[in-house]
Write a protein that holds these residues in place. Structure first.
Motif, short mmCIF file in Angstrom:
data_model
loop_
_atom_site.label_atom_id
_atom_site.label_comp_id
_atom_site.label_asym_id
_atom_site.label_seq_id
_atom_site.Cartn_x
_atom_site.Cartn_y
_atom_site.Cartn_z
N SER A 26 -32.46 30.99 40.86
CA SER A 26 -33.75 30.32 40.66
C SER A 26 -33.65 29.37 39.47
CB SER A 26 -34.86 31.34 40.39
OG SER A 26 -34.71 31.91 39.10
N PRO A 27 -34.54 28.37 39.41
CA PRO A 27 -34.57 27.50 38.23
C PRO A 27 -34.81 28.27 36.94
CG PRO A 27 -35.79 26.51 40.03
CD PRO A 27 -35.45 27.90 40.48
N LEU A 28 -35.66 29.29 36.99
CA LEU A 28 -35.94 30.07 35.79
C LEU A 28 -34.67 30.75 35.28
CD1 LEU A 28 -38.00 31.13 33.77
CD2 LEU A 28 -38.50 33.02 35.35
N GLU A 29 -33.86 31.27 36.17
CA GLU A 29 -32.61 31.89 35.76
C GLU A 29 -31.68 30.87 35.13
OE1 GLU A 29 -30.51 34.32 38.54
OE2 GLU A 29 -32.34 35.23 39.33
N VAL A 30 -31.67 29.66 35.64
CA VAL A 30 -30.86 28.59 35.05
C VAL A 30 -31.29 28.33 33.62
CG1 VAL A 30 -30.31 26.13 35.13
CG2 VAL A 30 -30.27 27.48 37.23
N SER A 31 -32.58 28.25 33.41
CA SER A 31 -33.11 27.92 32.08
C SER A 31 -32.75 28.98 31.05
CB SER A 31 -34.63 27.73 32.13
OG SER A 31 -35.29 28.96 32.35
N GLU A 32 -32.58 30.22 31.48
CA GLU A 32 -32.33 31.32 30.55
C GLU A 32 -30.95 31.24 29.90
OE1 GLU A 32 -33.08 34.61 33.08
OE2 GLU A 32 -35.28 34.57 32.78
N SER A 33 -30.05 30.45 30.48
CA SER A 33 -28.70 30.34 29.92
C SER A 33 -28.35 28.91 29.51
CB SER A 33 -27.66 30.84 30.94
OG SER A 33 -27.71 30.06 32.13
N SER A 34 -29.36 28.05 29.36
CA SER A 34 -29.10 26.63 29.14
C SER A 34 -29.76 26.09 27.87
CB SER A 34 -29.60 25.81 30.35
OG SER A 34 -29.01 26.26 31.55
N ASP A 35 -29.07 25.16 27.23
CA ASP A 35 -29.66 24.38 26.14
C ASP A 35 -30.41 23.18 26.71
OD1 ASP A 35 -28.31 25.92 24.08
OD2 ASP A 35 -26.48 24.86 24.68
N VAL A 36 -29.85 22.61 27.78
CA VAL A 36 -30.40 21.44 28.45
C VAL A 36 -30.44 21.73 29.95
CG1 VAL A 36 -30.13 18.96 28.88
CG2 VAL A 36 -29.35 19.93 26.71
N VAL A 37 -31.50 21.31 30.61
CA VAL A 37 -31.59 21.45 32.07
C VAL A 37 -31.77 20.08 32.69
CG1 VAL A 37 -32.90 22.38 34.00
CG2 VAL A 37 -32.54 23.78 31.96
N ILE A 38 -30.93 19.76 33.67
CA ILE A 38 -31.02 18.50 34.41
C ILE A 38 -31.45 18.81 35.83
CG2 ILE A 38 -29.77 16.46 35.23
CD1 ILE A 38 -27.81 16.90 32.91
N THR A 39 -32.43 18.07 36.32
CA THR A 39 -32.86 18.23 37.71
C THR A 39 -32.60 16.93 38.48
OG1 THR A 39 -35.12 17.70 36.96
CG2 THR A 39 -34.58 20.00 37.29
N MET A 40 -32.10 17.07 39.70
CA MET A 40 -31.82 15.93 40.57
C MET A 40 -32.29 16.31 41.96
SD MET A 40 -30.81 12.90 40.66
CE MET A 40 -29.95 11.57 41.49
N LEU A 41 -33.55 15.96 42.28
CA LEU A 41 -34.23 16.49 43.46
C LEU A 41 -34.75 15.38 44.36
CD1 LEU A 41 -36.07 19.15 41.33
CD2 LEU A 41 -34.20 19.62 42.92
N PRO A 42 -35.04 15.70 45.64
CA PRO A 42 -35.37 14.65 46.61
C PRO A 42 -36.72 13.96 46.43
CG PRO A 42 -34.55 16.62 47.71
CD PRO A 42 -34.82 17.00 46.29
N SER A 43 -37.74 14.68 45.91
CA SER A 43 -39.08 14.10 45.92
C SER A 43 -39.95 14.69 44.82
CB SER A 43 -39.75 14.34 47.27
OG SER A 43 -40.04 15.72 47.44
N SER A 44 -41.13 14.09 44.65
CA SER A 44 -42.08 14.57 43.64
C SER A 44 -42.47 16.01 43.89
CB SER A 44 -43.33 13.68 43.64
OG SER A 44 -43.01 12.35 43.32
N SER A 45 -42.69 16.37 45.15
CA SER A 45 -43.11 17.74 45.46
C SER A 45 -42.02 18.74 45.07
CB SER A 45 -43.45 17.87 46.95
OG SER A 45 -42.32 17.60 47.76
N HIS A 46 -40.76 18.39 45.28
CA HIS A 46 -39.66 19.27 44.88
C HIS A 46 -39.62 19.42 43.36
CE1 HIS A 46 -38.23 18.00 48.93
NE2 HIS A 46 -37.80 19.25 48.99
N VAL A 47 -39.83 18.33 42.65
CA VAL A 47 -39.81 18.38 41.18
C VAL A 47 -40.93 19.29 40.67
CG1 VAL A 47 -40.17 17.03 39.07
CG2 VAL A 47 -38.71 16.14 40.90
N LEU A 48 -42.13 19.12 41.21
CA LEU A 48 -43.26 19.94 40.77
C LEU A 48 -43.01 21.41 41.08
CD1 LEU A 48 -46.18 17.61 41.90
CD2 LEU A 48 -45.51 18.13 39.54
N GLU A 49 -42.39 21.69 42.23
CA GLU A 49 -42.09 23.07 42.58
C GLU A 49 -41.05 23.67 41.65
OE1 GLU A 49 -42.07 26.73 44.47
OE2 GLU A 49 -43.51 25.10 44.62
N VAL A 50 -40.01 22.91 41.32
CA VAL A 50 -38.94 23.43 40.46
C VAL A 50 -39.45 23.68 39.04
CG1 VAL A 50 -36.81 22.73 39.27
CG2 VAL A 50 -36.97 22.59 41.76
#
Length: 342
Positions: A81-105
């Motif tokens: 999950s995105p939340l699990e990614v954030s727990e081990s990261s200093d920086v998070v980069i997202t590269m997603l198809p659309s606005s709805s995907h970004v809002l969901e992530v």
């Protein structure tokens, strides 16, 4: 006004202004070392790979298990999950198809902000192509949060909207151009990270301005591709070979990216989608999506874009004609009925 809490004149600002002049994997600052990457599609997978090559410690997530497996098979940590990614990261980069995907992530269940108002990462970078309003909405949400731990170099979490130009070939070759919106000091601090995935990063102003620049760029790219395709189709109907017309365009006033780098006529240029039946590029579906974003943004400020509107209708028609997964340069063959060159 959102308070970002960046300590002007502090260590991190000086680092941000000087460090991007050059770096190697041995000199990655600890503030950028652990990177979470979410979105392993045609673009994101190459971007994440380039970060790994540059020496960053990368953790990845995608809803597509097959995409994640390609990384886990190479020993790259994956999270569910995105939340699990954030727990081990200093920086998070997202590269997603659309606005709805970004809002969901960001805002969805187990999203990046799902852990409450205290966040682990100090910097978020969204490289998705979305409307400026979405970028500003996420920026506002981030500005209301706090860091779980005192970082010493920044008081509150920050976010940059940093969409890219260059397509899949540039993503693979680490030659993308980043258009960046957000706090300038955050942009300067993040620049070495961006330049490990691209050749250039351009600061565009406040939150949402990177996204605004990208949809303007893609609108111009779509219109240019239509113009070049139409001219090639006319030339063929008048008896001029596309290869000959390409030579003329590229040494005269018609020269542009669509003619000299991403030629839409099959058989004229190697290594571009038109040379492989328009597969493996920037899809017509995504171009229609980006044009729709541009037209919606134009409507929001009362600005008329007649050529952009016409381009949107053409790409919608292409998608309706079962070309939505073909590269957007397929407009030459499937809309203008161009014939292949020998």
């Amino acid at each position: 006004m959102a308070r970002f809490g960046w300590r002007v004149g502090s260590k991190v600002q000086r680092w941000g202004r000087s460090f991007f002049r050059g770096f190697s994997s041995a000199s990655i600052p600890s503030q950028l070392e652990n990177v979470g990457f979410i979105g392993l599609g045609n673009m994101g997978s190459h971007m994440a790979r380039n970060l790994i090559t540059a020496g960053y410690k990368v953790t990845v997530h995608d809803i597509n298990e097959n995409s994640m497996k390609k990384f886990s098979d190479d020993g790259i940590p994956t999270k569910q999950s995105p939340l699990e990614v954030s727990e081990s990261s200093d920086v998070v980069i997202t590269m997603l198809p659309s606005s709805s995907h970004v809002l969901e992530v960001y805002n969805g269940t187990n999203g990046l902000l799902g852990g409450g108002s205290h966040l682990g990462p100090w910097l978020y970078i969204d490289s998705s192509t979305v409307d400026p309003q979405t970028s500003r909405k996420i920026s506002t949400a981030i500005s209301r949060c706090h860091l779980k731990e005192n970082k010493g170099y920044v008081e509150n979490p920050l976010i940059l909207d940093a969409p890219v130009s260059g397509g899949v070939p540039a993503a693979e070759a680490a030659k993308l151009t980043f258009m960046v919106g957000g706090l300038e000091e955050a942009y300067l601090a993040a620049k070495p990270l961006l330049l490990s995935m691209g050749k250039r990063a351009i600061y565009c102003g406040g939150a949402g301005n990177g996204s605004a620049a990208k949809i303007c760029n893609n609108m111009a790219m779509a219109i240019s591709m239509l113009g070049v395709s139409e001219a090639f189709a006319l030339g063929q109907n008048l008896g001029i070979k596309a290869s000959t017309l390409t030579d003329i365009f590229n040494c005269s006033s018609a020269r542009c990216w669509s003619s000299d780098t991403y030629n839409p006529v099959p058989g004229v240029m190697e290594g571009v989608p038109s040379s492989r039946n328009y597969d493996g590029g920037f899809t017509s579906k995504l171009m229609a999506k980006d044009l729709d974003l541009a037209m919606a943004s134009a409507s929001g400020v009362g600005f008329k874009c007649p050529m952009g509107s016409e381009a949107l209708e053409i790409y919608r028609k292409l998608c309706g004609d079962c070309c939505e997964l073909k590269d957007f340069s397929c407009v030459f063959r499937h809309y203008y009925a161009g014939k292949d060159e020998e």
